[in-house]
Scaffold this motif. Sequence first.
Motif, PDB file in Angstrom:
ATOM      1  N   LEU A 219       0.835  -1.207   0.000  1.00  0.00           N
ATOM      2  CA  LEU A 219       0.000   0.000   0.000  1.00  0.00           C
ATOM      3  C   LEU A 219       0.871   1.259   0.000  1.00  0.00           C
ATOM      4  CD1 LEU A 219      -2.755  -1.101   2.539  1.00  0.00           C
ATOM      5  CD2 LEU A 219      -3.021  -0.843   0.055  1.00  0.00           C
ATOM      6  N   SER A 220       1.962   1.229   0.766  1.00  0.00           N
ATOM      7  CA  SER A 220       2.876   2.368   0.794  1.00  0.00           C
ATOM      8  C   SER A 220       3.516   2.583  -0.575  1.00  0.00           C
ATOM      9  CB  SER A 220       3.954   2.140   1.861  1.00  0.00           C
ATOM     10  OG  SER A 220       4.848   3.225   1.919  1.00  0.00           O
ATOM     11  N   TYR A 221       3.914   1.498  -1.201  1.00  0.00           N
ATOM     12  CA  TYR A 221       4.510   1.558  -2.546  1.00  0.00           C
ATOM     13  C   TYR A 221       3.490   2.118  -3.541  1.00  0.00           C
ATOM     14  CZ  TYR A 221       6.732  -0.111  -6.856  1.00  0.00           C
ATOM     15  OH  TYR A 221       7.293  -0.201  -8.120  1.00  0.00           O
ATOM     16  N   LEU A 222       2.242   1.627  -3.452  1.00  0.00           N
ATOM     17  CA  LEU A 222       1.186   2.117  -4.335  1.00  0.00           C
ATOM     18  C   LEU A 222       0.984   3.618  -4.154  1.00  0.00           C
ATOM     19  CD1 LEU A 222      -1.236   1.625  -6.295  1.00  0.00           C
ATOM     20  CD2 LEU A 222      -2.627   1.208  -4.250  1.00  0.00           C
ATOM     21  N   ALA A 223       0.961   4.076  -2.890  1.00  0.00           N
ATOM     22  CA  ALA A 223       0.764   5.499  -2.634  1.00  0.00           C
ATOM     23  C   ALA A 223       1.855   6.334  -3.296  1.00  0.00           C
ATOM     24  CB  ALA A 223       0.737   5.751  -1.126  1.00  0.00           C
ATOM     25  N   ASP A 224       3.094   5.841  -3.264  1.00  0.00           N
ATOM     26  CA  ASP A 224       4.191   6.563  -3.912  1.00  0.00           C
ATOM     27  C   ASP A 224       4.017   6.599  -5.422  1.00  0.00           C
ATOM     28  OD1 ASP A 224       5.369   7.065  -1.469  1.00  0.00           O
ATOM     29  OD2 ASP A 224       6.808   5.407  -1.627  1.00  0.00           O
ATOM     30  N   ARG A 225       3.634   5.466  -6.022  1.00  0.00           N
ATOM     31  CA  ARG A 225       3.461   5.420  -7.478  1.00  0.00           C
ATOM     32  C   ARG A 225       2.302   6.336  -7.908  1.00  0.00           C
ATOM     33  NH1 ARG A 225       7.059   3.084  -6.152  1.00  0.00           N
ATOM     34  NH2 ARG A 225       7.876   5.150  -6.638  1.00  0.00           N
ATOM     35  N   VAL A 226       1.228   6.330  -7.143  1.00  0.00           N
ATOM     36  CA  VAL A 226       0.080   7.180  -7.485  1.00  0.00           C
ATOM     37  C   VAL A 226       0.450   8.657  -7.343  1.00  0.00           C
ATOM     38  CG1 VAL A 226      -2.228   7.870  -6.717  1.00  0.00           C
ATOM     39  CG2 VAL A 226      -1.671   5.443  -6.972  1.00  0.00           C
ATOM     40  N   ARG A 227       1.175   9.002  -6.287  1.00  0.00           N
ATOM     41  CA  ARG A 227       1.616  10.390  -6.114  1.00  0.00           C
ATOM     42  C   ARG A 227       2.475  10.842  -7.291  1.00  0.00           C
ATOM     43  NH1 ARG A 227       5.690  10.226  -1.852  1.00  0.00           N
ATOM     44  NH2 ARG A 227       6.955   9.635  -3.676  1.00  0.00           N
ATOM     45  N   ASP A 228       3.406   9.990  -7.695  1.00  0.00           N
ATOM     46  CA  ASP A 228       4.359  10.371  -8.730  1.00  0.00           C
ATOM     47  C   ASP A 228       3.750  10.355 -10.130  1.00  0.00           C
ATOM     48  OD1 ASP A 228       6.186  10.560  -6.688  1.00  0.00           O
ATOM     49  OD2 ASP A 228       7.154   8.621  -7.119  1.00  0.00           O
ATOM     50  N   GLN A 229       2.837   9.423 -10.398  1.00  0.00           N
ATOM     51  CA  GLN A 229       2.351   9.243 -11.764  1.00  0.00           C
ATOM     52  C   GLN A 229       0.941   9.785 -11.999  1.00  0.00           C
ATOM     53  OE1 GLN A 229       3.106   5.349 -13.493  1.00  0.00           O
ATOM     54  NE2 GLN A 229       4.770   4.946 -12.057  1.00  0.00           N
ATOM     55  N   VAL A 230       0.135   9.844 -10.946  1.00  0.00           N
ATOM     56  CA  VAL A 230      -1.247  10.313 -11.091  1.00  0.00           C
ATOM     57  C   VAL A 230      -1.414  11.707 -10.488  1.00  0.00           C
ATOM     58  CG1 VAL A 230      -3.677   9.731 -10.659  1.00  0.00           C
ATOM     59  CG2 VAL A 230      -2.007   7.898 -11.016  1.00  0.00           C
ATOM     60  N   GLY A 231      -0.537  12.053  -9.568  1.00  0.00           N
ATOM     61  CA  GLY A 231      -0.602  13.379  -8.961  1.00  0.00           C
ATOM     62  C   GLY A 231      -1.600  13.494  -7.836  1.00  0.00           C
ATOM     63  N   VAL A 232      -1.941  12.375  -7.213  1.00  0.00           N
ATOM     64  CA  VAL A 232      -2.884  12.362  -6.090  1.00  0.00           C
ATOM     65  C   VAL A 232      -2.173  11.801  -4.862  1.00  0.00           C
ATOM     66  CG1 VAL A 232      -5.058  11.445  -5.190  1.00  0.00           C
ATOM     67  CG2 VAL A 232      -4.881  12.106  -7.604  1.00  0.00           C
ATOM     68  N   GLU A 233      -2.312  12.480  -3.732  1.00  0.00           N
ATOM     69  CA  GLU A 233      -1.733  12.010  -2.474  1.00  0.00           C
ATOM     70  C   GLU A 233      -2.795  11.208  -1.726  1.00  0.00           C
ATOM     71  OE1 GLU A 233       0.214  10.644   0.074  1.00  0.00           O
ATOM     72  OE2 GLU A 233       1.495  12.187  -0.831  1.00  0.00           O
ATOM     73  N   MET A 234      -2.590   9.893  -1.628  1.00  0.00           N
ATOM     74  CA  MET A 234      -3.588   9.034  -0.996  1.00  0.00           C
ATOM     75  C   MET A 234      -3.115   8.465   0.342  1.00  0.00           C
ATOM     76  SD  MET A 234      -3.182   5.840  -3.709  1.00  0.00           S
ATOM     77  CE  MET A 234      -4.362   4.710  -2.982  1.00  0.00           C
ATOM     78  N   ARG A 235      -1.864   8.707   0.712  1.00  0.00           N
ATOM     79  CA  ARG A 235      -1.278   8.046   1.876  1.00  0.00           C
ATOM     80  C   ARG A 235      -1.966   8.418   3.194  1.00  0.00           C
ATOM     81  NH1 ARG A 235       3.560   5.629   2.838  1.00  0.00           N
ATOM     82  NH2 ARG A 235       4.285   6.195   0.748  1.00  0.00           N
ATOM     83  N   ASN A 236      -2.251   9.693   3.397  1.00  0.00           N
ATOM     84  CA  ASN A 236      -2.700  10.149   4.718  1.00  0.00           C
ATOM     85  C   ASN A 236      -4.147  10.603   4.756  1.00  0.00           C
ATOM     86  OD1 ASN A 236      -0.131   9.765   6.022  1.00  0.00           O
ATOM     87  ND2 ASN A 236       0.604  11.562   4.893  1.00  0.00           N
ATOM     88  N   LEU A 237      -4.947  10.172   3.803  1.00  0.00           N
ATOM     89  CA  LEU A 237      -6.368  10.517   3.814  1.00  0.00           C
ATOM     90  C   LEU A 237      -7.057   9.912   5.027  1.00  0.00           C
ATOM     91  CD1 LEU A 237      -7.322   9.857   0.077  1.00  0.00           C
ATOM     92  CD2 LEU A 237      -7.235  12.095   1.200  1.00  0.00           C
ATOM     93  N   SER A 238      -7.788  10.725   5.775  1.00  0.00           N
ATOM     94  CA  SER A 238      -8.583  10.181   6.867  1.00  0.00           C
ATOM     95  C   SER A 238      -9.685   9.297   6.295  1.00  0.00           C
ATOM     96  CB  SER A 238      -9.210  11.318   7.683  1.00  0.00           C
ATOM     97  OG  SER A 238     -10.032  10.803   8.712  1.00  0.00           O
ATOM     98  N   GLY A 239      -9.703   8.030   6.679  1.00  0.00           N
ATOM     99  CA  GLY A 239     -10.658   7.082   6.114  1.00  0.00           C
ATOM    100  C   GLY A 239     -10.138   6.363   4.892  1.00  0.00           C
TER     101      GLY A 239
END
Length: 368
Positions: A219-239
């Motif tokens: 999940l941590s790896y996915l969050a990094d790939r999404v941040r870098d390639q999609v431009g969305v920060e999903m790591r620290n979303l509440s919920g």
Amino acid sequence: MKIVLAFDKFKGSLDAARACELVREILPATHDAISKPMADGGDGTAAVMHSALGGEWRTVHVTGPLPGSIVAARYLWLPAARTAIIEMAAASGLALLRPEQRDPLRTTTFGTGELIRDAIALGAENIQLTIGGSATVDGGVGAAQALGWQFLDSTGQPVGLGGGVLQRIARILPARVPVSMSVLCDVDNPLCGEQGAAYVFGPQKGATPAMVECLDAGLSYLADRVRDQVGVEMRNLSGGGAAGGLAAGAVAFFGARLVPGVEAVMETIGLESALRGADWVVTGEGRFDEQSLRGKVVAGVAQAARRNGVKVAVLAGSVELEERRWRAAGVSTALALRTPGITLAEAMAWAPELLQAAGRRFVEHNLT
């Protein structure tokens, strides 16, 4: 005296409407009782919404929690509003698996994505996605794949399905998902870390300690790939950790909004209006514990009751909080259905009788 009954389901024993009905039966006839069955965005939410809004049930054959399996899953269609209310548990839920089948390295949200795809084809402009009861820890990647997103490995091949493939993702190719979506969350956990999807919920989905570490790393790896390639920060979303990260994935892949499920349900069924002028609200669920205070029905009802000056009683299968904790949350009394000498299996089998017995104890000590 005015009493509002706002129960959640007792998982495996009673749905919310039946729980309200059972307690209403034992209240003195001199009291004005109003039933408002509740849910928090978990499984059972669509049924509560159906009771309040009507609509049509639509059944679709989709991929189950395990790749290659097929389940008949239904969702609620509100044609006038062009809105679908989809429970991910109907396609990707833990209840669809036998205990020995639970394996979040393999389980997938692909079938949930197929339900979303069917609703879009039907003409849905809005989707409410309820995400409790999941069997998955795949960050919503499976659902995104069903809707055209591609997740490729270093050789350009699709990574496949399941929570175990996330660290193989090298490239993400987006797809447009033409619908407005809100995700009804029943927890506030983040995607990663000790309070995240893998560590908190992975074990109940069949994850061993080693698997939990692997899933959290994925999940941590996915969050990094999404941040870098999609431009969305999903790591620290509440919920964002709800449903094995499907909540965070829905934000990243579908542009969804995360909303507290209990608040959405309370607004839909008009709970605040029912509480005005009430003396007591009686609520409850299968287990009243620390998680109950993190976005679940009891916490939401207690907050609404506090705003309206209403006392709160909790009747739960078990009460696993210290009195100081539940009193601090605004609960005036908490009674357990399961008393010493009763096994869990017996308590679930006798849930109707035990709930009414607890209800009578509440009446004896508070309403007479």
